[in-house]
Design an enzyme around this catalytic site. Structure first.
Site, short mmCIF file in Angstrom:
data_model
loop_
_atom_site.label_atom_id
_atom_site.label_comp_id
_atom_site.label_asym_id
_atom_site.label_seq_id
_atom_site.Cartn_x
_atom_site.Cartn_y
_atom_site.Cartn_z
N GLU A 19 0.85 -1.19 0.00
CA GLU A 19 0.00 0.00 0.00
C GLU A 19 0.89 1.24 0.00
O GLU A 19 1.90 1.29 0.70
CB GLU A 19 -0.90 0.02 1.25
CG GLU A 19 -1.78 1.28 1.29
CD GLU A 19 -2.70 1.33 2.48
OE1 GLU A 19 -3.59 0.46 2.57
OE2 GLU A 19 -2.54 2.24 3.31
N THR A 72 -3.92 4.75 -1.64
CA THR A 72 -4.98 5.28 -0.78
C THR A 72 -5.60 6.50 -1.44
O THR A 72 -5.05 7.11 -2.35
CB THR A 72 -4.45 5.69 0.62
OG1 THR A 72 -3.53 6.76 0.46
CG2 THR A 72 -3.78 4.52 1.31
N TYR A 73 -6.80 6.80 -0.95
CA TYR A 73 -7.53 7.97 -1.46
C TYR A 73 -7.19 9.09 -0.50
O TYR A 73 -7.55 9.05 0.68
CB TYR A 73 -9.02 7.68 -1.43
CG TYR A 73 -9.85 8.55 -2.33
CD1 TYR A 73 -10.18 8.12 -3.61
CD2 TYR A 73 -10.32 9.78 -1.89
CE1 TYR A 73 -10.97 8.90 -4.44
CE2 TYR A 73 -11.12 10.56 -2.72
CZ TYR A 73 -11.44 10.11 -3.98
OH TYR A 73 -12.22 10.88 -4.80
P1 FAD Z 1 -17.86 -0.62 6.27
O1 FAD Z 1 -17.60 -1.94 5.70
O2 FAD Z 1 -19.01 0.17 5.72
O3 FAD Z 1 -18.06 -0.79 7.86
C1 FAD Z 1 -18.07 0.34 8.70
C2 FAD Z 1 -18.83 0.03 9.99
O4 FAD Z 1 -20.22 -0.11 9.68
C3 FAD Z 1 -18.43 -1.29 10.65
O5 FAD Z 1 -18.51 -1.10 12.04
C4 FAD Z 1 -19.48 -2.28 10.17
O6 FAD Z 1 -19.67 -3.34 11.10
C5 FAD Z 1 -20.71 -1.38 10.10
N1 FAD Z 1 -21.68 -1.81 9.09
C6 FAD Z 1 -21.44 -2.22 7.82
N2 FAD Z 1 -22.59 -2.50 7.18
C7 FAD Z 1 -23.60 -2.25 8.07
C8 FAD Z 1 -25.02 -2.34 8.02
N3 FAD Z 1 -25.65 -2.77 6.90
N4 FAD Z 1 -25.75 -1.98 9.12
C9 FAD Z 1 -25.13 -1.56 10.26
N5 FAD Z 1 -23.78 -1.45 10.37
C10 FAD Z 1 -23.02 -1.80 9.28
N6 FAD Z 1 -10.00 5.41 4.50
C11 FAD Z 1 -9.88 6.41 3.59
O7 FAD Z 1 -10.50 7.47 3.76
N7 FAD Z 1 -9.06 6.29 2.50
C12 FAD Z 1 -8.36 5.15 2.25
O8 FAD Z 1 -7.64 5.07 1.26
C13 FAD Z 1 -8.48 4.06 3.18
N8 FAD Z 1 -7.83 2.89 2.97
C14 FAD Z 1 -8.04 1.82 3.82
C15 FAD Z 1 -7.43 0.58 3.55
C16 FAD Z 1 -7.61 -0.53 4.39
C17 FAD Z 1 -6.99 -1.85 4.05
C18 FAD Z 1 -8.40 -0.38 5.58
C19 FAD Z 1 -8.57 -1.53 6.52
C20 FAD Z 1 -9.01 0.86 5.87
C21 FAD Z 1 -8.84 1.95 5.00
N9 FAD Z 1 -9.45 3.20 5.23
C22 FAD Z 1 -9.32 4.24 4.32
C23 FAD Z 1 -10.20 3.41 6.47
C24 FAD Z 1 -11.69 3.05 6.35
O9 FAD Z 1 -12.33 3.97 5.49
C25 FAD Z 1 -12.28 3.10 7.75
O10 FAD Z 1 -11.76 2.06 8.53
C26 FAD Z 1 -13.78 3.18 7.87
O11 FAD Z 1 -14.11 3.55 9.21
C27 FAD Z 1 -14.53 1.88 7.55
O12 FAD Z 1 -14.48 1.58 6.23
P2 FAD Z 1 -15.08 0.18 5.68
O13 FAD Z 1 -15.06 0.28 4.22
O14 FAD Z 1 -14.45 -0.97 6.32
O15 FAD Z 1 -16.61 0.34 6.21
#
Ligand code: FAD
Length: 278
Positions: free
Chosen positions: A6, A37-38
């Site tokens: 990354e 990353t974004y």
């Molecule tokens: P989700 O999968 O949407 O989950 C977020 C929360 O919502 C979780 O607690 C989940 O349990 C809950 N949830 C999901 N679906 C539901 C539902 N239907 N009902 C109720 N609750 C639900 N951030 C950036 O801004 N830019 C980046 O480039 C970036 N890169 C990343 C790369 C990696 C490998 C990782 C692990 C994280 C990265 N992040 C980045 C951070 C990420 O955006 C945050 O961790 C964010 O808080 C969660 O993103 P997610 O896509 O996992 O969310």
């Protein structure tokens, strides 16, 4: 065995060239892909940089790029225009994310979760979709079971590859893999490994992601934190040790958070090339 890196874009005020050398050096280590990353702070600028850098990885350094795309601070129209840009630049692989909540980036309410973004992207073209996962539970999740249920939703909607948040205790990852298996999540799950090579980095990363710290790790930080050379060597050794154990236990892949440090990535890659069979 997948082996990937990354990287992050330079600050919007710096030229794209600021990271060219870093990217070129990382590409020589021949990872299966490099995810970009974004840019923190989001905005259209963040997307533009991710796009340009991903295209550069593909066209100049011949490495597959995976472009990160967070959604909560964007409207459907804005996401559509980023996706159009991705198509123009020939970017086919996207890590679909919700994005962190921040008062500096108001939510636009078109997307609540990454799974909704995955749904949306699938109506917009033929992209390979990746998702994020959390061996030690996402900090906002109500419970581990809830988090896994939502992860399964993400996979059911079309994420074909998962990349984990960083962790320092391999046991937490093995327990997570078991829960995924029980829940019927059967896509490749890469282990996120972050070499901690300076003291500032550890304080920042741990406060941000809440990873638990094994005693072996904290003792190491306390003992070597005072010396930049010692902490660098200890951090590399710890990451190598984690990777050897993960590979021995048959994980699907290793995703190295390079922090744009090609020297550290090189030392780790060289140390594990035999066990990765590269
Ligand atoms: P989700 O999968 O949407 O989950 C977020 C929360 O919502 C979780 O607690 C989940 O349990 C809950 N949830 C999901 N679906 C539901 C539902 N239907 N009902 C109720 N609750 C639900 N951030 C950036 O801004 N830019 C980046 O480039 C970036 N890169 C990343 C790369 C990696 C490998 C990782 C692990 C994280 C990265 N992040 C980045 C951070 C990420 O955006 C945050 O961790 C964010 O808080 C969660 O993103 P997610 O896509 O996992 O969310």
């Amino acid at each position: 065995m997948i082996y990937s890196f990354e990287v992050f874009p330079p600050k919007p005020t710096a030229p794209v060239e600021a990271v060219s050398e870093t990217f070129a050096e990382l590409a020589t280590l021949k990872p299966d892909f490099i995810s970009v990353t974004y840019g923190a702070g989001g905005g259209v600028t963040g997307g533009q940089l991710t796009c340009e850098l991903s295209a550069r990885l593909k066209n100049e350094y011949h490495v597959k790029p995976v472009a990160h795309l967070p959604c909560i601070s964007y409207t459907k129209e804005e996401i559509s225009s980023v996706l159009e840009q991705f198509k123009e630049y020939g970017i086919t692989d996207i890590l679909a994310l919700r994005g962190d909540k921040s008062p500096e980036r108001p939510e636009k309410h078109d997307f609540r979760y990454a799974s909704e973004l995955i749904d949306f992207i699938r109506t917009k073209g033929d992209f390979n979709l990746y998702g994020a996962c959390y061996p030690e539970i996402h900090p906002e999740a109500r419970s581990a079971a809830d988090d896994i249920r939502h992860l399964k939703e993400k996979v059911d909607k079309g994420a074909t590859h998962l990349i984990s948040q960083l962790f320092f205790d391999n046991n937490s990852f093995y327990q997570f893999l078991e829960k995924c298996d029980i829940a019927g999540i059967h896509v490749p799950i890469e282990a996120g490994i972050m070499p901690v090579v300076n003291e500032k980095q550890i304080q920042r990363m741990v406060s941000l992601c809440g990873a638990s710290l094994p005693r072996k790790f904290t003792v190491m930080m306390q003992r070597f934190g005072h010396s930049p050379e010692a902490i660098r060597d200890a951090g590399i050794a710890y990451a190598v040790d984690q990777i050897v154990d993960l590979v021995a236990n048959g994980v699907d892949g290793i995703h190295l958070y390079t922090m744009n440090n090609p020297l550290v990535a090189r030392r780790i890659t060289e140390a594990v090339s035999g066990i990765l069979g590269r």
